[in-house]
Design a protein around this motif. Structure first.
Motif, PDB file in Angstrom:
ATOM      1  N   ARG A  96       0.729  -1.229   0.096  1.00  0.00           N
ATOM      2  CA  ARG A  96      -0.024  -0.011  -0.136  1.00  0.00           C
ATOM      3  C   ARG A  96       0.816   1.280  -0.116  1.00  0.00           C
ATOM      4  O   ARG A  96       0.549   2.256  -0.689  1.00  0.00           O
ATOM      5  CB  ARG A  96      -0.951  -0.001   1.179  1.00  0.00           C
ATOM      6  CG  ARG A  96      -2.430   0.191   0.837  1.00  0.00           C
ATOM      7  CD  ARG A  96      -3.372  -0.167   2.213  1.00  0.00           C
ATOM      8  NE  ARG A  96      -2.831  -1.366   2.839  1.00  0.00           N
ATOM      9  CZ  ARG A  96      -2.614  -1.109   4.233  1.00  0.00           C
ATOM     10  NH1 ARG A  96      -3.002  -0.414   4.802  1.00  0.00           N
ATOM     11  NH2 ARG A  96      -2.370  -2.586   4.827  1.00  0.00           N
ATOM     12  N   ALA A  97       2.092   1.434   0.884  1.00  0.00           N
ATOM     13  CA  ALA A  97       3.005   2.554   0.888  1.00  0.00           C
ATOM     14  C   ALA A  97       3.603   2.794  -0.465  1.00  0.00           C
ATOM     15  O   ALA A  97       3.633   3.947  -0.928  1.00  0.00           O
ATOM     16  CB  ALA A  97       3.945   2.279   1.843  1.00  0.00           C
ATOM     17  N   ALA A  98       3.936   1.786  -1.039  1.00  0.00           N
ATOM     18  CA  ALA A  98       4.420   1.697  -2.646  1.00  0.00           C
ATOM     19  C   ALA A  98       3.490   2.228  -3.436  1.00  0.00           C
ATOM     20  O   ALA A  98       3.974   3.153  -4.042  1.00  0.00           O
ATOM     21  CB  ALA A  98       5.127   0.473  -2.647  1.00  0.00           C
ATOM     22  N   ALA A  99       2.338   1.579  -3.357  1.00  0.00           N
ATOM     23  CA  ALA A  99       1.467   2.150  -4.363  1.00  0.00           C
ATOM     24  C   ALA A  99       1.066   3.686  -4.134  1.00  0.00           C
ATOM     25  O   ALA A  99       0.797   4.526  -5.240  1.00  0.00           O
ATOM     26  CB  ALA A  99       0.120   1.389  -4.121  1.00  0.00           C
ATOM     27  N   HIS A 100       0.908   4.066  -2.892  1.00  0.00           N
ATOM     28  CA  HIS A 100       0.735   5.547  -2.668  1.00  0.00           C
ATOM     29  C   HIS A 100       1.668   6.346  -3.294  1.00  0.00           C
ATOM     30  O   HIS A 100       1.671   7.348  -3.850  1.00  0.00           O
ATOM     31  CB  HIS A 100       0.370   5.711  -0.944  1.00  0.00           C
ATOM     32  CG  HIS A 100       0.041   7.162  -0.904  1.00  0.00           C
ATOM     33  ND1 HIS A 100       1.085   8.234  -0.378  1.00  0.00           N
ATOM     34  CD2 HIS A 100      -0.910   7.587  -1.001  1.00  0.00           C
ATOM     35  CE1 HIS A 100       0.601   9.105  -0.195  1.00  0.00           C
ATOM     36  NE2 HIS A 100      -1.014   8.992  -0.397  1.00  0.00           N
ATOM     37  N   SER A 101       3.134   6.009  -3.076  1.00  0.00           N
ATOM     38  CA  SER A 101       4.093   7.021  -3.766  1.00  0.00           C
ATOM     39  C   SER A 101       4.060   6.824  -5.307  1.00  0.00           C
ATOM     40  O   SER A 101       3.923   7.987  -5.709  1.00  0.00           O
ATOM     41  CB  SER A 101       5.652   6.346  -3.289  1.00  0.00           C
ATOM     42  OG  SER A 101       5.740   6.476  -2.067  1.00  0.00           O
ATOM     43  N   TYR A 102       3.825   5.810  -5.829  1.00  0.00           N
ATOM     44  CA  TYR A 102       3.520   5.613  -7.173  1.00  0.00           C
ATOM     45  C   TYR A 102       2.229   6.343  -7.581  1.00  0.00           C
ATOM     46  O   TYR A 102       2.445   7.138  -8.862  1.00  0.00           O
ATOM     47  CB  TYR A 102       3.559   4.111  -7.809  1.00  0.00           C
ATOM     48  CG  TYR A 102       3.167   3.900  -9.134  1.00  0.00           C
ATOM     49  CD1 TYR A 102       4.080   4.220 -10.145  1.00  0.00           C
ATOM     50  CD2 TYR A 102       1.832   3.825  -9.676  1.00  0.00           C
ATOM     51  CE1 TYR A 102       3.852   4.135 -11.420  1.00  0.00           C
ATOM     52  CE2 TYR A 102       1.589   3.553 -10.911  1.00  0.00           C
ATOM     53  CZ  TYR A 102       2.547   4.099 -11.962  1.00  0.00           C
ATOM     54  OH  TYR A 102       2.108   3.804 -13.261  1.00  0.00           O
TER      55      TYR A 102
END
Lengths: 210, 210
Positions: A129-135
């Motif tokens: 989720r955190a990675a997807a948010h950055s992307y």
DNA sequence: ACCTGAACACCGTTCAAGT
DNA sequence: ACCTGAACACCGTTCAAGT
């Protein structure tokens, strides 16, 4: 609000203390210092106590990686906030600078975020989720620039992946010492130059023509 | 020509046997299987015998990384050779496809080539040379395209770093499982698409405009 | 509920020997 | 010149206990 009760050392917040110790060890002594036994020692607890709070080492690493993506997003958001009147394309450039700025000033942490142990992200939904948010921040900026007519009308996912690849590749090559001895601006200035290049090249991008 | 005399197992070519075993273990069982003791076991020798041929584990890793860059260069050269009539810009695209193709089909090996232990490349001149050679191929193709008027007259090092960052970033993001669930071509096709994007965007690139 | 101690199967590396 | 064996200081992890 009145529940946290951050107790002293050995009870209560061991989990947070371990994460904190890990982050410090990471940037101070490098990733080699990141052993469970080492962290337990630093916090003043027995090696096996770690297993009350994390399933195993990968679980701890995933937590730290998650924190990294959150810090990355926060840094990008911070820079966006400091330039509220930026247009869509300028916002994309700001994100690129924030991204590479964060990556280059936290090399060990950044590397861990993409470590081989994190490949099975399905096991760590918070990390995913955190990675997807950055992307997502990047993709949103790209979409905004497309809407504003500042980028060509090409699939946003493709443009976003191109932008991500560029800043990610630049950051990792820099962090891995691959860009020395070349006449290039260094550090954040490098990120800035590159983002400008990206924006300019994207602006003139034309699709098709097999 | 008549000197090599590749003797049987335990004497003579232990060094090569170790490197070979390492490459096999790397792609078959992943980087976790890459321990000196493991490799020694695979070759049928005592753990400490390794130290007759390599200073330490990093030394062995550097050798394998060097081999990786040589394989990368060879793959790019092979593809160039199979399309001898390509013009300068097409040659650059071929290199990009070859690069990402190699990186994506040797994920563990490719990761090791940029591993944290390799950062001090001054300690491994052969590795530095092999990496520089791969980069040189790219730079040469970029310079050729600039000379042919197919790329804008911008410092070649900057264009080359941009191209390298793009294919490196794309390859590592792909290998790290960061590009799933996005509507993008996969594998080599992805590299092809991207390289086309790079070429097109570079072609329209315009410098300056502070 | 949270932590400890002993134990197991691994590491990389050194050093004194063996042939 | 090339390899072995014992030893050292580390790992991650499990399991039975302690409070």
């Amino acid at each position: 609000m009145n529940r946290p009760a951050p107790d002293s050392y050995h009870h209560g917040n061991l989990r947070d203390a371990l994460v904190q110790a890990a982050l410090e060890a990471l940037e101070r002594d490098g990733p080699a210092a990141l052993s469970l036994r080492n962290l337990a020692r630093a916090v003043g607890v027995s090696p096996t106590a770690v297993y009350r709070h994390f399933a195993n080492k990968d679980d701890l690493m995933a937590t730290i990686a998650t924190e990294g993506f959150e810090g990355l997003s926060a840094e990008m958001q911070r820079r966006l906030g400091s330039e509220p009147d930026a247009d869509a394309l300028r916002r994309l450039m700001i994100l690129g600078e924030g991204y590479s700025g964060y990556a280059m000033s936290h090399p060990a942490h950044y590397r861990l975020m993409f470590g081989r142990r994190m490949v099975d992200k399905d096991d760590y939904p918070a990390l995913a989720r955190a990675a997807a948010h950055s992307y997502g921040m990047l993709e949103q900026a790209v979409a905004g620039a497309v809407d504003a007519g500042q980028l060509p009308d090409v699939p946003v996912a493709l443009l976003s992946t191109m932008a991500w690849s560029l800043v990610h590749g630049l950051s990792t090559l820099h962090n891995d010492g691959m860009l020395t001895d070349k006449q290039l601006p260094r550090g954040e200035a490098l990120g800035e130059t590159f983002t400008r290049m990206l924006a300019l090249s994207l602006r003139h991008f034309a699709p098709g023509k097999e």
